[in-house]
Design an enzyme around this catalytic site. Sequence first.
Site, PDB file in Angstrom:
ATOM      1  CG  HIS A   1       5.562  69.427  26.785  1.00  0.00           C
ATOM      2  ND1 HIS A   1       5.890  70.068  27.959  1.00  0.00           N
ATOM      3  CD2 HIS A   1       5.284  68.149  27.145  1.00  0.00           C
ATOM      4  CE1 HIS A   1       5.823  69.220  28.967  1.00  0.00           C
ATOM      5  NE2 HIS A   1       5.466  68.042  28.501  1.00  0.00           N
TER       6      HIS A   1
ATOM      7  CG  ASP B   1       6.241  73.465  28.241  1.00  0.00           C
ATOM      8  OD1 ASP B   1       5.474  73.354  27.261  1.00  0.00           O
ATOM      9  OD2 ASP B   1       6.647  72.496  28.899  1.00  0.00           O
TER      10      ASP B   1
ATOM     11  CB  SER C   1       3.805  67.041  31.297  1.00  0.00           C
ATOM     12  OG  SER C   1       5.120  66.561  31.285  1.00  0.00           O
TER      13      SER C   1
END
Length: 384
Positions: free
Chosen positions: A123, A153, A227
């Site tokens: 993402h 992911d 992230s």
Amino acid sequence: MLKALRFFGWPLLAGVLIALLIIQRYPQWVGLPSLDVNLQQAPQTTSTQQGPVSYADAVVIAAPAVVNLYTTKVINKPAHPLFEDPQFRRFFGDNLPKQQRMESSLGSGVIMSPEGYLLTNNHVTSGAEQIVVALKDGRETLARVIGSDPETDLAVLKIDLKNLPSITVGHSENIRVGDVALAIGNPFGVGQTVTMGIISATGRNQLGLNSYEDFIQTDAAINPGNSGGALVDANGNLTGINTAIFSKSGGSQGIGFAIPIKLAMEVMKSIIEHGQVIRGWLGIEVQPLTQELAESFGLAGRPGIVVAGILRDGPAQKAGMQLGDVILSIDGEPAGDGRRSMNQVARIKPTEKVAIQVMRNGKELKLTAEIGLRPPPAPVKEEE
């Protein structure tokens, strides 16, 4: 008599006092435990219960391999309502100018090898036109995407620089609840930041974040920008890739999730070797075996999952599986949890054959299925 007591009294009293002093100083001489031994052992017991006062050594080992990512992509801006007016279109037709804007986002990544392979979140890089990698030593370069896996992911990037630091990979399967965890990343774009907490839970799933979920949960502060960053242990070994937080405010609330490095390494290796993640597949949808269904099937107390959907001409249908079948085991493993069983199938190489035990109309059957290749998920179309 009184003269005798006066003569022997003081020497006798002095002798008793001397004896008491000797017993207090050297109790072992009369068979009593030594006080000196106990006093010497007490500080040793206390010192073994103390943890390290600093995790600086772990940060020195891991931090150079954690990078900041800056991505940009082109976004189509909504058209002005005037452009949708039929009278306006009579003059200009469909050749109307489309407005676009550049959107920037932040993230983190981890250098996995001296050759320049990086792991981050899908993402973070999805749809990016340009990915800038900033190293801790001040160097910057552009990265290219080798491949991605939306179902976990994860994404694999490649940069071309010399003398790259790479992180030491740990063993995520050995971590325990209560172990110290350090999260390293670039929260809010302020620069590389280290936060500390503990492992709060392992094996978290059914969160609705990814298709394949086996998260490490930690209370080390993870915020937007973290992230794709590193979750490391107290020795600086990589145990997970930080990927998501549970938050009602958008900031850290002590519930963060990381992808175990064992799973991340499997994904990265498959992407580098094959350009995609190779997963086994049966072509079925399953649902839990509730207590009511178990009783109706005569399976009270036995684990199982119900086949709720079958893809036409898929591996399961070719093996003879039918709607309503209750899968009892796959390759000898009890099928008590649908997600765990489908993850088990995903780890099997395509073309391999597995034995599947099912219950149909009160009878147990043994089927043999040839595992197929799981097709990639359909891409999500961005709104214009």
